[in-house]
Design an enzyme around this catalytic site. Sequence first.
Site, PDB file in Angstrom:
ATOM      1  N   VAL A 189      -6.060   7.719  10.602  1.00 57.76           N
ATOM      2  CA  VAL A 189      -5.237   8.592  11.446  1.00 57.76           C
ATOM      3  C   VAL A 189      -4.117   7.774  12.093  1.00 57.76           C
ATOM      4  CG1 VAL A 189      -5.250  10.255  13.351  1.00 57.76           C
ATOM      5  CG2 VAL A 189      -7.332   9.864  12.029  1.00 57.76           C
ATOM      6  N   GLY A 190      -2.909   8.189  11.852  1.00 52.90           N
ATOM      7  CA  GLY A 190      -1.785   7.577  12.561  1.00 52.90           C
ATOM      8  C   GLY A 190      -1.342   6.228  12.046  1.00 52.90           C
ATOM      9  N   SER A 191      -1.881   5.756  10.888  1.00 48.75           N
ATOM     10  CA  SER A 191      -1.461   4.424  10.439  1.00 48.75           C
ATOM     11  C   SER A 191       0.003   4.459   9.996  1.00 48.75           C
ATOM     12  CB  SER A 191      -2.368   3.897   9.333  1.00 48.75           C
ATOM     13  OG  SER A 191      -2.105   4.545   8.129  1.00 48.75           O
ATOM     14  N   ARG A 192       0.620   3.265   9.977  1.00 50.35           N
ATOM     15  CA  ARG A 192       2.058   3.161   9.698  1.00 50.35           C
ATOM     16  C   ARG A 192       2.422   3.842   8.382  1.00 50.35           C
ATOM     17  NH1 ARG A 192       4.179  -2.743   9.844  1.00 50.35           N
ATOM     18  NH2 ARG A 192       2.562  -2.997   8.289  1.00 50.35           N
ATOM     19  N   LYS A 221       0.781  -1.242   0.000  1.00 49.11           N
ATOM     20  CA  LYS A 221       0.000   0.000   0.000  1.00 49.11           C
ATOM     21  C   LYS A 221       0.816   1.297   0.000  1.00 49.11           C
ATOM     22  CE  LYS A 221      -0.500   0.959   4.700  1.00 49.11           C
ATOM     23  NZ  LYS A 221      -0.922   1.113   5.991  1.00 49.11           N
ATOM     24  N   LEU A 248     -10.946  -4.823   1.872  1.00 53.89           N
ATOM     25  CA  LEU A 248     -10.708  -3.405   2.155  1.00 53.89           C
ATOM     26  C   LEU A 248     -10.185  -2.699   0.913  1.00 53.89           C
ATOM     27  CD1 LEU A 248      -9.133  -3.245   5.704  1.00 53.89           C
ATOM     28  CD2 LEU A 248     -11.501  -3.148   4.985  1.00 53.89           C
ATOM     29  N   LYS A 250      -7.961   5.893  -2.898  1.00 48.77           N
ATOM     30  CA  LYS A 250      -7.031   5.976  -4.042  1.00 48.77           C
ATOM     31  C   LYS A 250      -7.459   5.079  -5.205  1.00 48.77           C
ATOM     32  CE  LYS A 250      -3.185   7.669  -1.331  1.00 48.77           C
ATOM     33  NZ  LYS A 250      -4.041   7.985  -0.161  1.00 48.77           N
TER      34      LYS A 250
HETATM   35  N1  LIG Z   1      -3.819   2.649   6.379  1.00 53.65           N
HETATM   36  C1  LIG Z   1      -4.601   3.429   5.661  1.00 53.65           C
HETATM   37  O1  LIG Z   1      -4.546   4.665   5.733  1.00 53.65           O
HETATM   38  C2  LIG Z   1      -5.609   2.799   4.727  1.00 53.65           C
HETATM   39  C3  LIG Z   1      -6.585   3.607   4.139  1.00 53.65           C
HETATM   40  C4  LIG Z   1      -7.530   3.035   3.297  1.00 53.65           C
HETATM   41  C5  LIG Z   1      -7.482   1.670   3.039  1.00 53.65           C
HETATM   42  N2  LIG Z   1      -6.502   0.893   3.599  1.00 53.65           N
HETATM   43  C6  LIG Z   1      -6.483  -0.535   3.270  1.00 53.65           C
HETATM   44  O2  LIG Z   1      -6.640  -1.264   4.472  1.00 53.65           O
HETATM   45  C7  LIG Z   1      -5.939  -2.494   4.387  1.00 53.65           C
HETATM   46  C8  LIG Z   1      -5.097  -2.705   5.635  1.00 53.65           C
HETATM   47  O3  LIG Z   1      -4.212  -1.633   5.751  1.00 53.65           O
HETATM   48  P1  LIG Z   1      -3.231  -1.517   7.004  1.00 53.65           P
HETATM   49  O4  LIG Z   1      -3.070  -0.069   7.265  1.00 53.65           O
HETATM   50  O5  LIG Z   1      -3.666  -2.411   8.083  1.00 53.65           O
HETATM   51  O6  LIG Z   1      -1.877  -2.062   6.346  1.00 53.65           O
HETATM   52  P2  LIG Z   1      -0.531  -2.511   7.076  1.00 53.65           P
HETATM   53  O7  LIG Z   1      -0.514  -2.065   8.483  1.00 53.65           O
HETATM   54  O8  LIG Z   1       0.583  -2.168   6.160  1.00 53.65           O
HETATM   55  O9  LIG Z   1      -0.694  -4.103   7.104  1.00 53.65           O
HETATM   56  C9  LIG Z   1      -0.634  -4.867   5.932  1.00 53.65           C
HETATM   57  C10 LIG Z   1      -0.801  -6.324   6.311  1.00 53.65           C
HETATM   58  O10 LIG Z   1      -0.793  -7.118   5.122  1.00 53.65           O
HETATM   59  C11 LIG Z   1       0.179  -8.163   5.255  1.00 53.65           C
HETATM   60  N3  LIG Z   1       0.652  -8.482   3.913  1.00 53.65           N
HETATM   61  C12 LIG Z   1       1.252  -7.670   3.018  1.00 53.65           C
HETATM   62  N4  LIG Z   1       1.528  -8.339   1.893  1.00 53.65           N
HETATM   63  C13 LIG Z   1       1.051  -9.605   2.074  1.00 53.65           C
HETATM   64  C14 LIG Z   1       1.036 -10.766   1.273  1.00 53.65           C
HETATM   65  N5  LIG Z   1       1.555 -10.771   0.042  1.00 53.65           N
HETATM   66  N6  LIG Z   1       0.475 -11.908   1.776  1.00 53.65           N
HETATM   67  C15 LIG Z   1      -0.041 -11.912   3.025  1.00 53.65           C
HETATM   68  N7  LIG Z   1      -0.064 -10.839   3.832  1.00 53.65           N
HETATM   69  C16 LIG Z   1       0.490  -9.702   3.358  1.00 53.65           C
HETATM   70  C17 LIG Z   1       1.236  -7.583   6.193  1.00 53.65           C
HETATM   71  O11 LIG Z   1       1.968  -8.552   6.895  1.00 53.65           O
HETATM   72  P3  LIG Z   1       3.316  -9.214   6.298  1.00 53.65           P
HETATM   73  O12 LIG Z   1       4.141  -8.105   5.754  1.00 53.65           O
HETATM   74  O13 LIG Z   1       3.890  -9.945   7.439  1.00 53.65           O
HETATM   75  O14 LIG Z   1       2.853 -10.155   5.226  1.00 53.65           O
HETATM   76  C18 LIG Z   1       0.322  -6.861   7.180  1.00 53.65           C
HETATM   77  O15 LIG Z   1      -0.229  -7.808   8.084  1.00 53.65           O
HETATM   78  C19 LIG Z   1      -5.157  -2.480   3.073  1.00 53.65           C
HETATM   79  O16 LIG Z   1      -5.879  -3.248   2.128  1.00 53.65           O
HETATM   80  C20 LIG Z   1      -5.169  -1.017   2.662  1.00 53.65           C
HETATM   81  O17 LIG Z   1      -5.172  -0.890   1.264  1.00 53.65           O
HETATM   82  C21 LIG Z   1      -5.581   1.425   4.449  1.00 53.65           C
END
Ligand SMILES: NC(=O)c1ccc[n+]([C@@H]2O[C@H](COP(=O)([O-])OP(=O)(O)OC[C@H]3O[C@@H](n4cnc5c(N)ncnc54)[C@H](OP(=O)(O)O)[C@@H]3O)[C@@H](O)[C@H]2O)c1
Length: 334
Positions: free
Chosen positions: A169-172, A85, A123, A127
């Site tokens: 807010v505050g995500s990695r 992402k 999810l 974007k």
């Molecule tokens: N954060 C935001 O601001 C935001 C906003 C809108 C939508 N989203 C959506 O919300 C979802 C979750 O976001 P998040 O913020 O929780 O992301 P995150 O903290 O970066 O976590 C991503 C997770 O996916 C796993 N992952 C990545 N590639 C993988 C793969 N090939 N196979 C299996 N697991 C995999 C990672 O663990 P490993 O690396 O150990 O595999 C981790 O557990 C995503 O779909 C993102 O597009 C996020």
Amino acid sequence: MFDGQTILITGGTGSFGKRYVKTLLQQYQPKKIIVFSRDELKQFEMQQEYNHSCMRYFIGDVRDKERMMQAMKGVDYVIHAAAMKQVPAAEYNPTECIRTNIDGAENVIRAAIDHGVKKVIALSTDKAANPVNLYGATKLCSDKLFVAANNMVGNEIPRFAVVRYGNVVGSRGSVVPFFRKLIADGSDSLPITDLRMTRFWITLQQGVDFVIRNFSRMRGGEIFVPKIPSVTMTDLAQAIAPGIDMHEIGIRPGEKLHETMCPMDDSYRTIEFDDHFVISPAIRFYDGDMDYLTNAVGEAGKPVSQGFSYDSGSNPWFLSVAETQQLLAVAEQE
Ligand SMILES: NC(=O)c1ccc[n+]([C@@H]2O[C@H](COP(=O)([O-])OP(=O)(O)OC[C@H]3O[C@@H](n4cnc5c(N)ncnc54)[C@H](OP(=O)(O)O)[C@@H]3O)[C@@H](O)[C@H]2O)c1
């Protein structure tokens, strides 16, 4: 709805996944919660915090269809949160992003169908609406796959839906920790790409609660979009460090001035509910007349006017600096 059920969360060690697990354990008595992700260290660390007897930790890659099949056995509900992402990383490594976000989505769908999962929510992100970068484009492909997957099973399970929202807010790796780090490192001015820029904001818990509610609301084929506030980047900077100087550094490749959640071109199939929108499918499913105006829990919506667009620049709900500070404080306490 999750009592006695088995729930699998791809990307379960991420920001969203961990909060989802925490919420499930607080509010339900699931039979099993399966966390599916690649990195053993993240899983090991998560196990220290979440070691309830219903927890299962599966190492696996969503790109690996066989492993996905094994993990999905006996699963009732799936939340697909795994994604690549980071916008610049996706631009630089396009094939990797396509494999995870598109091929991975396809594998989740295939495995869910093969194992008779009841419901799947994937999810998505703002974007993905009128995308200008590869991350958004792959998430749009993923959205299309999940919506169309409802066609593959006819009048049967699984049902598939998508939840799309804006910045958490505050995500990695996001701007809030970035600004905070600059300030902690002694910066006396914060970089703003464009002084006019706006973004949608949601807290992690709001995102999790919205996903949980939509498992009950969904019929299959919806893109659920929450009504959430916008904040200008300048107000965000002032909320984090009141009175700080700001300097404009120019919009970056793959960035938009404002983000969109419901594009104007989809207005003919967008339905407004009290606290959210639903973009109904562009294709007709098996029974051709699914009524998206009333959802599965009886909430009634109405079609938006033609040409309507829900974007962070024209959103009627903007937060002031003080309100943004409250939002940041809420997110910190969650
Ligand atoms: N954060 C935001 O601001 C935001 C906003 C809108 C939508 N989203 C959506 O919300 C979802 C979750 O976001 P998040 O913020 O929780 O992301 P995150 O903290 O970066 O976590 C991503 C997770 O996916 C796993 N992952 C990545 N590639 C993988 C793969 N090939 N196979 C299996 N697991 C995999 C990672 O663990 P490993 O690396 O150990 O595999 C981790 O557990 C995503 O779909 C993102 O597009 C996020």
